[in-house]
Design a protein around this motif. Structure first.
Motif, short mmCIF file in Angstrom:
data_model
loop_
_atom_site.label_atom_id
_atom_site.label_comp_id
_atom_site.label_asym_id
_atom_site.label_seq_id
_atom_site.Cartn_x
_atom_site.Cartn_y
_atom_site.Cartn_z
N LYS A 1 13.43 20.46 -0.58
CA LYS A 1 14.26 20.99 0.50
C LYS A 1 13.77 20.47 1.85
O LYS A 1 14.55 20.11 2.72
CB LYS A 1 14.20 22.53 0.48
CG LYS A 1 15.21 23.19 1.37
CD LYS A 1 15.11 24.70 1.19
CE LYS A 1 16.49 25.30 1.26
NZ LYS A 1 16.46 26.75 1.06
N LYS A 2 12.46 20.39 1.99
CA LYS A 2 11.86 19.88 3.22
C LYS A 2 11.95 18.35 3.31
O LYS A 2 12.03 17.79 4.38
CB LYS A 2 10.39 20.32 3.30
CG LYS A 2 9.71 19.98 4.60
CD LYS A 2 8.29 20.51 4.64
CE LYS A 2 7.60 20.11 5.93
NZ LYS A 2 6.21 20.55 5.97
N HIS A 3 11.93 17.67 2.16
CA HIS A 3 11.96 16.21 2.07
C HIS A 3 13.08 15.78 1.13
O HIS A 3 12.83 15.34 0.01
CB HIS A 3 10.62 15.68 1.53
CG HIS A 3 9.42 16.19 2.24
ND1 HIS A 3 9.00 15.68 3.44
CD2 HIS A 3 8.54 17.19 1.94
CE1 HIS A 3 7.92 16.32 3.83
NE2 HIS A 3 7.63 17.24 2.95
N GLU B 1 9.45 26.24 -8.24
CA GLU B 1 9.71 26.72 -6.89
C GLU B 1 8.98 25.88 -5.84
O GLU B 1 9.48 25.67 -4.74
CB GLU B 1 9.35 28.22 -6.75
CG GLU B 1 7.86 28.53 -6.84
CD GLU B 1 7.25 28.50 -8.25
OE1 GLU B 1 6.03 28.59 -8.36
OE2 GLU B 1 8.00 28.37 -9.25
N ILE B 2 7.82 25.36 -6.20
CA ILE B 2 7.06 24.49 -5.29
C ILE B 2 7.80 23.17 -5.10
O ILE B 2 7.96 22.69 -3.98
CB ILE B 2 5.62 24.28 -5.80
CG1 ILE B 2 4.87 25.60 -5.75
CG2 ILE B 2 4.91 23.19 -5.00
CD1 ILE B 2 3.54 25.59 -6.45
N LEU B 3 8.27 22.60 -6.21
CA LEU B 3 9.02 21.36 -6.12
C LEU B 3 10.32 21.56 -5.35
O LEU B 3 10.68 20.73 -4.50
CB LEU B 3 9.33 20.81 -7.52
CG LEU B 3 10.06 19.48 -7.58
CD1 LEU B 3 9.28 18.39 -6.85
CD2 LEU B 3 10.32 19.08 -9.01
N GLU B 4 11.00 22.65 -5.59
CA GLU B 4 12.25 22.95 -4.89
C GLU B 4 12.02 23.06 -3.38
O GLU B 4 12.78 22.50 -2.59
CB GLU B 4 12.86 24.25 -5.42
CG GLU B 4 14.22 24.56 -4.85
CD GLU B 4 14.81 25.83 -5.46
OE1 GLU B 4 15.38 26.61 -4.69
OE2 GLU B 4 14.68 26.02 -6.69
N GLY C 1 0.01 22.88 -4.10
CA GLY C 1 0.89 23.10 -5.24
C GLY C 1 1.12 21.87 -6.09
O GLY C 1 1.72 21.95 -7.15
N PHE C 2 0.64 20.71 -5.61
CA PHE C 2 0.76 19.47 -6.36
C PHE C 2 -0.64 19.00 -6.74
O PHE C 2 -1.62 19.32 -6.07
CB PHE C 2 1.45 18.38 -5.53
CG PHE C 2 2.91 18.64 -5.28
CD1 PHE C 2 3.86 18.17 -6.18
CD2 PHE C 2 3.32 19.35 -4.18
CE1 PHE C 2 5.21 18.42 -5.95
CE2 PHE C 2 4.66 19.59 -3.94
CZ PHE C 2 5.61 19.12 -4.83
N MET D 1 2.99 14.11 -1.78
CA MET D 1 3.02 15.20 -2.76
C MET D 1 1.60 15.59 -3.16
O MET D 1 1.26 16.77 -3.16
CB MET D 1 3.80 14.78 -4.02
CG MET D 1 5.27 14.76 -3.88
SD MET D 1 5.99 14.21 -5.46
CE MET D 1 7.60 14.95 -5.34
N PHE D 2 0.81 14.60 -3.51
CA PHE D 2 -0.56 14.84 -3.97
C PHE D 2 -1.37 15.60 -2.93
O PHE D 2 -2.24 16.39 -3.27
CB PHE D 2 -1.22 13.50 -4.30
CG PHE D 2 -2.63 13.62 -4.80
CD1 PHE D 2 -2.90 14.20 -6.03
CD2 PHE D 2 -3.69 13.16 -4.04
CE1 PHE D 2 -4.20 14.32 -6.50
CE2 PHE D 2 -4.99 13.28 -4.49
CZ PHE D 2 -5.25 13.85 -5.73
#
Length: 161
Positions: free
Chosen positions: A105-107, A98-101, A82-83, A77-78
Protein backbone atom coordinates in the motif's frame (compact mmCIF):
# COMPACT_ATOMS: atom_id res chain seq x y z
CA UNK A 1 15.33 -9.24 -32.96
CA UNK A 2 13.02 -8.60 -30.02
CA UNK A 3 14.15 -6.47 -27.09
CA UNK A 4 12.55 -8.96 -24.67
CA UNK A 5 14.21 -12.18 -23.71
CA UNK A 6 14.06 -14.77 -20.95
CA UNK A 7 17.29 -14.98 -18.95
CA UNK A 8 18.65 -18.17 -17.41
CA UNK A 9 20.39 -18.14 -14.03
CA UNK A 10 23.63 -18.99 -15.83
CA UNK A 11 23.27 -15.95 -18.09
CA UNK A 12 22.50 -13.68 -15.13
CA UNK A 13 25.53 -15.07 -13.29
CA UNK A 14 27.82 -14.49 -16.27
CA UNK A 15 26.48 -10.95 -16.77
CA UNK A 16 26.97 -10.07 -13.10
CA UNK A 17 30.50 -11.56 -13.13
CA UNK A 18 31.41 -9.45 -16.17
CA UNK A 19 29.95 -6.33 -14.51
CA UNK A 20 31.86 -7.06 -11.28
CA UNK A 21 35.05 -7.16 -13.37
CA UNK A 22 34.19 -3.86 -15.05
CA UNK A 23 33.60 -2.25 -11.65
CA UNK A 24 36.88 -3.66 -10.29
CA UNK A 25 38.71 -2.13 -13.28
CA UNK A 26 37.16 1.29 -12.65
CA UNK A 27 34.53 1.09 -15.38
CA UNK A 28 32.08 3.43 -13.70
CA UNK A 29 32.04 7.21 -14.01
CA UNK A 30 32.32 9.49 -10.98
CA UNK A 31 28.52 9.68 -10.99
CA UNK A 32 28.31 5.91 -10.46
CA UNK A 33 26.89 5.17 -13.90
CA UNK A 34 28.69 2.87 -16.28
CA UNK A 35 30.85 4.29 -19.05
CA UNK A 36 29.61 4.53 -22.62
CA UNK A 37 29.77 1.22 -24.46
CA UNK A 38 29.35 -0.94 -21.35
CA UNK A 39 26.18 -2.68 -22.56
CA UNK A 40 27.77 -3.67 -25.87
CA UNK A 41 30.95 -4.78 -24.07
CA UNK A 42 28.95 -6.99 -21.70
CA UNK A 43 26.91 -8.47 -24.57
CA UNK A 44 30.11 -9.21 -26.49
CA UNK A 45 31.76 -10.87 -23.47
CA UNK A 46 28.61 -12.93 -22.86
CA UNK A 47 28.66 -14.15 -26.48
CA UNK A 48 32.29 -15.24 -25.91
CA UNK A 49 31.49 -17.10 -22.68
CA UNK A 50 28.14 -18.73 -23.52
CA UNK A 51 27.76 -20.84 -26.65
CA UNK A 52 24.91 -19.95 -28.98
CA UNK A 53 23.62 -17.03 -26.93
CA UNK A 54 21.69 -14.50 -28.96
CA UNK A 55 22.11 -11.29 -27.00
CA UNK A 56 22.50 -7.61 -27.85
CA UNK A 57 23.35 -4.51 -25.86
CA UNK A 58 19.66 -3.61 -25.42
CA UNK A 59 19.06 -6.96 -23.66
CA UNK A 60 21.89 -6.21 -21.23
CA UNK A 61 20.63 -2.68 -20.62
CA UNK A 62 17.10 -3.92 -19.88
CA UNK A 63 18.34 -6.71 -17.60
CA UNK A 64 20.61 -4.35 -15.68
CA UNK A 65 17.74 -1.94 -15.09
CA UNK A 66 15.45 -4.73 -13.93
CA UNK A 67 18.13 -6.24 -11.69
CA UNK A 68 18.81 -2.85 -10.10
CA UNK A 69 15.08 -2.31 -9.51
CA UNK A 70 14.62 -5.80 -8.03
CA UNK A 71 17.67 -5.36 -5.80
CA UNK A 72 16.43 -1.99 -4.56
CA UNK A 73 13.02 -3.42 -3.70
CA UNK A 74 14.43 -6.54 -2.02
CA UNK A 75 16.87 -4.37 -0.06
CA UNK A 76 14.08 -2.07 1.10
CA UNK A 77 11.88 -5.02 2.08
CA UNK A 78 14.72 -6.76 3.90
CA UNK A 79 15.38 -3.58 5.88
CA UNK A 80 11.71 -3.08 6.82
CA UNK A 81 10.25 -4.46 10.04
CA UNK A 82 8.31 -7.66 9.40
CA UNK A 83 10.52 -8.85 6.53
CA UNK A 84 13.51 -11.17 6.69
CA UNK A 85 15.78 -13.27 4.50
CA UNK A 86 15.63 -17.02 3.84
CA UNK A 87 19.17 -18.03 2.93
CA UNK A 88 18.11 -21.55 1.90
CA UNK A 89 15.57 -20.34 -0.67
CA UNK A 90 17.41 -17.05 -1.37
CA UNK A 91 14.37 -14.84 -0.93
CA UNK A 92 12.93 -12.07 1.20
CA UNK A 93 10.35 -13.44 3.63
CA UNK A 94 7.39 -11.71 5.23
CA UNK A 95 6.00 -12.39 8.69
CA UNK A 96 2.37 -12.15 7.59
CA UNK A 97 0.00 -11.06 4.83
CA UNK A 98 -0.98 -7.90 6.69
CA UNK A 99 2.66 -6.75 6.69
CA UNK A 100 2.98 -7.33 2.96
CA UNK A 101 -0.35 -5.60 2.33
CA UNK A 102 0.75 -2.54 4.35
CA UNK A 103 4.10 -2.46 2.52
CA UNK A 104 2.49 -2.71 -0.93
CA UNK A 105 0.00 0.00 0.00
CA UNK A 106 2.90 2.31 0.82
CA UNK A 107 4.95 1.13 -2.22
CA UNK A 108 2.41 0.24 -4.96
CA UNK A 109 4.79 0.00 -7.95
CA UNK A 110 7.10 -2.76 -6.71
CA UNK A 111 8.43 -5.38 -9.15
CA UNK A 112 9.73 -7.88 -6.57
CA UNK A 113 7.60 -9.86 -4.17
CA UNK A 114 8.42 -11.57 -0.92
CA UNK A 115 9.08 -15.33 -1.10
CA UNK A 116 10.19 -15.14 -4.75
CA UNK A 117 13.79 -16.38 -5.14
CA UNK A 118 16.48 -13.79 -5.79
CA UNK A 119 19.65 -15.91 -5.92
CA UNK A 120 21.93 -13.00 -6.81
CA UNK A 121 20.73 -10.68 -4.02
CA UNK A 122 24.17 -10.06 -2.49
CA UNK A 123 26.00 -9.38 -5.76
CA UNK A 124 24.26 -6.27 -7.18
CA UNK A 125 25.71 -4.06 -4.43
CA UNK A 126 29.12 -4.63 -6.01
CA UNK A 127 27.77 -3.76 -9.46
CA UNK A 128 25.55 -0.82 -8.59
CA UNK A 129 27.23 0.44 -5.45
CA UNK A 130 25.25 1.80 -2.58
CA UNK A 131 23.32 4.16 -4.86
CA UNK A 132 20.20 2.08 -5.25
CA UNK A 133 17.94 4.89 -6.48
CA UNK A 134 16.71 5.11 -10.03
CA UNK A 135 14.39 7.72 -11.52
CA UNK A 136 11.35 5.74 -10.42
CA UNK A 137 12.92 4.59 -7.15
CA UNK A 138 14.45 7.81 -5.82
CA UNK A 139 14.36 8.18 -2.05
CA UNK A 140 13.11 11.17 -0.15
CA UNK A 141 15.56 12.97 2.12
CA UNK A 142 13.96 11.30 5.15
CA UNK A 143 14.29 7.85 3.54
CA UNK A 144 17.91 8.54 2.66
CA UNK A 145 18.71 9.50 6.26
CA UNK A 146 17.00 6.34 7.51
CA UNK A 147 19.06 4.20 5.12
CA UNK A 148 22.45 5.78 5.86
CA UNK A 149 22.71 3.93 9.17
CA UNK A 150 21.44 0.68 7.65
CA UNK A 151 23.94 0.78 4.79
CA UNK A 152 26.80 1.61 7.16
CA UNK A 153 25.73 -1.21 9.47
CA UNK A 154 25.38 -3.59 6.51
CA UNK A 155 28.83 -2.76 5.19
CA UNK A 156 30.34 -3.47 8.60
CA UNK A 157 28.44 -6.69 9.31
CA UNK A 158 28.02 -8.36 5.90
CA UNK A 159 31.32 -7.35 4.35
CA UNK A 160 29.95 -5.02 1.67
CA UNK A 161 31.99 -1.95 0.89
Amino acid sequence: MSDRRIWTLEEEDVMISILEGIVAEGGRCDTGSFRSGTYEHVASKMREKINDINIIAKHVQNKMKRLKDEYSIAYDMFNTSGFGWDDTHKCVTVDGPEILEAYLKKHPNKNYTANRPFPHYERPVIVFGKDRATCSMAESAADALDHIGLEHEESNTVGFT
